[in-house]
Design an enzyme around this catalytic site. Structure first.
Site, PDB file in Angstrom:
ATOM      1  N   ARG A 202      -9.172  -3.692   4.559  1.00 44.90           N
ATOM      2  CA  ARG A 202      -9.729  -2.607   3.743  1.00 44.90           C
ATOM      3  C   ARG A 202     -10.866  -3.154   2.880  1.00 44.90           C
ATOM      4  NH1 ARG A 202      -4.829   1.273   2.923  1.00 44.90           N
ATOM      5  NH2 ARG A 202      -4.003   1.102   5.045  1.00 44.90           N
ATOM      6  N   GLU A 204     -12.159  -2.595   0.159  1.00 47.75           N
ATOM      7  CA  GLU A 204     -12.097  -2.049  -1.201  1.00 47.75           C
ATOM      8  C   GLU A 204     -12.609  -3.102  -2.169  1.00 47.75           C
ATOM      9  OE1 GLU A 204      -8.097   0.503  -1.469  1.00 47.75           O
ATOM     10  OE2 GLU A 204      -7.850  -1.442  -0.547  1.00 47.75           O
ATOM     11  N   ARG A 210      -2.955  -6.485  -7.294  1.00 46.06           N
ATOM     12  CA  ARG A 210      -2.176  -5.868  -6.215  1.00 46.06           C
ATOM     13  C   ARG A 210      -3.017  -5.442  -5.021  1.00 46.06           C
ATOM     14  NH1 ARG A 210      -3.403  -2.992 -10.219  1.00 46.06           N
ATOM     15  NH2 ARG A 210      -4.408  -1.060  -9.643  1.00 46.06           N
ATOM     16  N   HIS A 211      -4.295  -5.781  -5.018  1.00 47.40           N
ATOM     17  CA  HIS A 211      -5.149  -5.432  -3.880  1.00 47.40           C
ATOM     18  C   HIS A 211      -5.736  -6.661  -3.210  1.00 47.40           C
ATOM     19  CE1 HIS A 211      -5.336  -1.418  -5.829  1.00 47.40           C
ATOM     20  NE2 HIS A 211      -5.314  -1.031  -4.565  1.00 47.40           N
ATOM     21  N   GLU A 334       3.821   0.538  -5.840  1.00 46.33           N
ATOM     22  CA  GLU A 334       3.994   1.109  -4.503  1.00 46.33           C
ATOM     23  C   GLU A 334       4.063  -0.028  -3.486  1.00 46.33           C
ATOM     24  OE1 GLU A 334       0.657   3.527  -3.037  1.00 46.33           O
ATOM     25  OE2 GLU A 334       1.214   2.809  -1.046  1.00 46.33           O
ATOM     26  N   SER A 337       4.522   3.403   2.108  1.00 46.46           N
ATOM     27  CA  SER A 337       4.013   4.756   2.121  1.00 46.46           C
ATOM     28  C   SER A 337       4.238   5.317   3.523  1.00 46.46           C
ATOM     29  CB  SER A 337       2.527   4.661   1.794  1.00 46.46           C
ATOM     30  OG  SER A 337       1.930   5.908   1.826  1.00 46.46           O
ATOM     31  N   ARG A 385       2.900  -7.211  -1.086  1.00 47.48           N
ATOM     32  CA  ARG A 385       3.346  -6.546  -2.327  1.00 47.48           C
ATOM     33  C   ARG A 385       4.856  -6.645  -2.495  1.00 47.48           C
ATOM     34  NH1 ARG A 385       0.187  -0.961  -3.533  1.00 47.48           N
ATOM     35  NH2 ARG A 385      -1.920  -1.821  -3.580  1.00 47.48           N
TER      36      ARG A 385
HETATM   37  P1  AMO Z   1      -1.142   2.922   2.971  1.00 44.49           P
HETATM   38  O1  AMO Z   1      -2.617   3.043   3.008  1.00 44.49           O
HETATM   39  O2  AMO Z   1      -0.456   3.493   1.773  1.00 44.49           O
HETATM   40  O3  AMO Z   1      -0.495   3.649   4.240  1.00 44.49           O
HETATM   41  O4  AMO Z   1      -0.726   1.397   3.131  1.00 44.49           O
HETATM   42  C1  AMO Z   1       0.615   1.006   3.331  1.00 44.49           C
HETATM   43  C2  AMO Z   1       1.064  -0.013   2.304  1.00 44.49           C
HETATM   44  O5  AMO Z   1       0.206  -1.144   2.330  1.00 44.49           O
HETATM   45  C3  AMO Z   1       0.104  -1.718   1.029  1.00 44.49           C
HETATM   46  N1  AMO Z   1      -1.307  -1.776   0.629  1.00 44.49           N
HETATM   47  C4  AMO Z   1      -1.940  -2.876   0.159  1.00 44.49           C
HETATM   48  N2  AMO Z   1      -1.502  -4.118  -0.087  1.00 44.49           N
HETATM   49  C5  AMO Z   1      -2.389  -5.032  -0.547  1.00 44.49           C
HETATM   50  N3  AMO Z   1      -3.701  -4.759  -0.749  1.00 44.49           N
HETATM   51  C6  AMO Z   1      -4.201  -3.520  -0.522  1.00 44.49           C
HETATM   52  N4  AMO Z   1      -5.507  -3.283  -0.695  1.00 44.49           N
HETATM   53  C7  AMO Z   1      -3.297  -2.502  -0.046  1.00 44.49           C
HETATM   54  N5  AMO Z   1      -3.433  -1.200   0.305  1.00 44.49           N
HETATM   55  C8  AMO Z   1      -2.228  -0.781   0.705  1.00 44.49           C
HETATM   56  C9  AMO Z   1       0.913  -0.852   0.096  1.00 44.49           C
HETATM   57  C10 AMO Z   1       1.020   0.437   0.871  1.00 44.49           C
HETATM   58  O6  AMO Z   1       2.178   1.153   0.531  1.00 44.49           O
HETATM   59  N6  AMO Z   1      -0.842   4.386   7.789  1.00 44.49           N
HETATM   60  C11 AMO Z   1      -0.201   4.462   6.498  1.00 44.49           C
HETATM   61  C12 AMO Z   1       1.275   4.151   6.555  1.00 44.49           C
HETATM   62  C13 AMO Z   1       2.061   5.189   7.322  1.00 44.49           C
HETATM   63  O7  AMO Z   1       2.002   6.387   6.928  1.00 44.49           O
HETATM   64  O8  AMO Z   1       2.762   4.817   8.269  1.00 44.49           O
HETATM   65  C14 AMO Z   1      -0.914   3.510   5.523  1.00 44.49           C
HETATM   66  O9  AMO Z   1      -1.712   2.695   5.894  1.00 44.49           O
HETATM   67  O10 AMO Z   1       2.186  -1.460  -0.046  1.00 44.49           O
END
Ligand code: AMO
Length: 411
Positions: A202, A204, A210-211, A334, A337, A385
């Protein structure tokens, strides 16, 4: 041949003449006698040696000698060596246990491989491996298929999160944000369920504890879903399985509150106003609420507004502003999800359009929905996480061997 190293040494070796291999972590040279601590990351062993060779930190040695019990040795066991062979010599012996331990955040990333010489750091990554192993074990035992989906893809899939573009020969391509579309497509086989351990990418630009821009997800997709609570139950049971394997306690049932109720609670009790999604501050407050109200570290928030969820999420029949979706929070963060998916072809196309995507670009995905697909749903759990929260560490980077964030591309 796998060589014997410190973590293999137990009391059953006492009195035996053996060879042990390791990397020198520390040397105390008393002139006629040297006390050498060797490590294999997982464990250490004290070697007592009276030879004249110079032994330096970072050398790799094979020590031959007899294992003895000695309560003064760090592990209660030591080797009295009659011979030491150098397999490799270090050029620079700057790093001892203390300098490694006292490194600042940046150096801890830069020198990650050296840091793993110390038990306490090794343990973090061992815990990470254990969590992944237990999750795999759980879903394999359910009869689900472990899958491996491509990480170079044609398009982004998750709304609200950015994609990394790459050049794939003469075509534009992206790094996969998640295995979402692939795990869903496989449901058209009629399979019971699938799971995948894989990297998410990602783009971002967030500098938070946490990212990450590359992180690992444990993804699950399940067929024959009538109600989204069935997916939550599967996720809950697998999290309980991991916690029980780690000998940690967990609540009998994870509490569940709707997004609407959460919104009200946050406003009344924490003076936090929400729009369509949870903020970091809101997650923290809900973690606090779960602890106080239910004595639980885990809590499900369900039925998020459609505006904050991706196109593949099924809307609530009686209240289409909301969805059959959920987040799992662990100690106020979180960690997973998921949702029941929209599997009805015409409605799926409508939702894709509503989210501003051209369905023509998604033909390869949409096709399978025409030929019959069971109602299904699933989730993605962020492994980094989850482990961060388990170990109560401050920063997600601490549980990742070689973290990737907007500033870090090396090592
Ligand atoms: P989502 O985008 O919420 O859902 O991502 C799923 C889980 O990934 C973790 N997460 C991260 N961890 C670290 N750094 C990040 N930048 C980051 N972004 C997300 C979180 C999050 O809950 N396709 C859907 C899932 C589904 O519906 O099956 C999805 O990608 O713990």
């Amino acid at each position: 041949m796998i060589k014997t190293s410190p973590s293999d040494i137990s009391k059953r070796y006492v009195g035996q003449q053996i060879d042990v291999y390791g990397l020198v972590l520390h040397v105390r040279d008393l002139g006629r006698k040297k006390f050498i601590i060797i490590t294999d990351g997982k464990s250490i062993l004290q070697i007592v040696y009276s030879g004249s060779e110079k032994v330096r930190r970072g050398d790799t040695i094979r020590a031959s000698g007899i294992i003895k019990e000695d309560p003064r040795a760090p592990t209660g066991l030591e080797m009295v060596a009659n011979n030491i062979t150098f397999l490799s010599k270090s050029i620079d012996e700057r790093f001892d246990q203390w300098s490694l331990r006292n490194m600042n955040k940046d150096k801890k990333i830069k020198y990650r491989a050296l840091l793993l010489r110390l038990l306490e750091f090794y343990k973090v990554f061992e815990e990470y491996a254990n969590v992944t192993q237990y999750l795999r074990e759980y879903y394999r035992n359910l009869g689900f298929l472990e899958i491996f989906t491509p990480k170079v893809v044609r398009m982004g899939t998750e709304s609200g999160s950015e994609v990394f573009s790459i050049l794939y020969f003469d075509k534009d391509a992206y790094l996969a944000q998640s295995p979402q579309l692939y795990k869903q497509m496989l449901m058209a086989s009629g399979i019971k369920g699938v799971y995948e351990v894989g990297s998410y990418f990602r783009a971002e630009v967030s500098f938070t504890p946490r990212h990450l821009t590359e992180f690992r997800g444990f993804d699950v997709e399940v067929n024959y879903i009538e109600d989204y609570s069935e997916i939550m139950k599967i996720l809950e049971d697998s999290v309980k399985y991991v916690l029980s394997k780690l000998e940690l306690s967990y609540p009998k049932e994870f509490p569940v509150i709707s997004f609407k109720d959460a919104k009200q609670i946050l406003q009344e009790k924490y003076d936090i106003r929400l729009k369509d999604d949870l903020s970091t501050e809101a997650e923290k407050a809900l973690g606090d609420y779960a602890k106080k109200e239910y004595d639980s570290d885990l809590i499900f928030i369900v039925e998020f507004p459609y505006d904050s969820r991706p196109f593949y999420t099924m809307r609530k029949e009686e209240d289409p502003k909301y969805t059959y979706s959920f987040d799992l929070l662990y100690k106020g963060l979180e960690i997973a999800s998921g949702s029941k998916r929209e599997y009805r072809y015409e409605i799926l196309i409508k939702q894709i359009k509503e989210k501003g995507i051209n369905p023509e670009r998604m033909k390869w995905y949409l096709e399978v929905f025409k030929y019959g697909i069971p109602p299904h749903g699933g989730f993605g759990l962020g492994i980094d996480r989850f482990v961060r929260q388990l170990l109560e560490l401050q920063d997600i980077r601490e549980v990742v061997l070689f973290p990737r964030d907007p500033d870090t591309l090396e090592p």
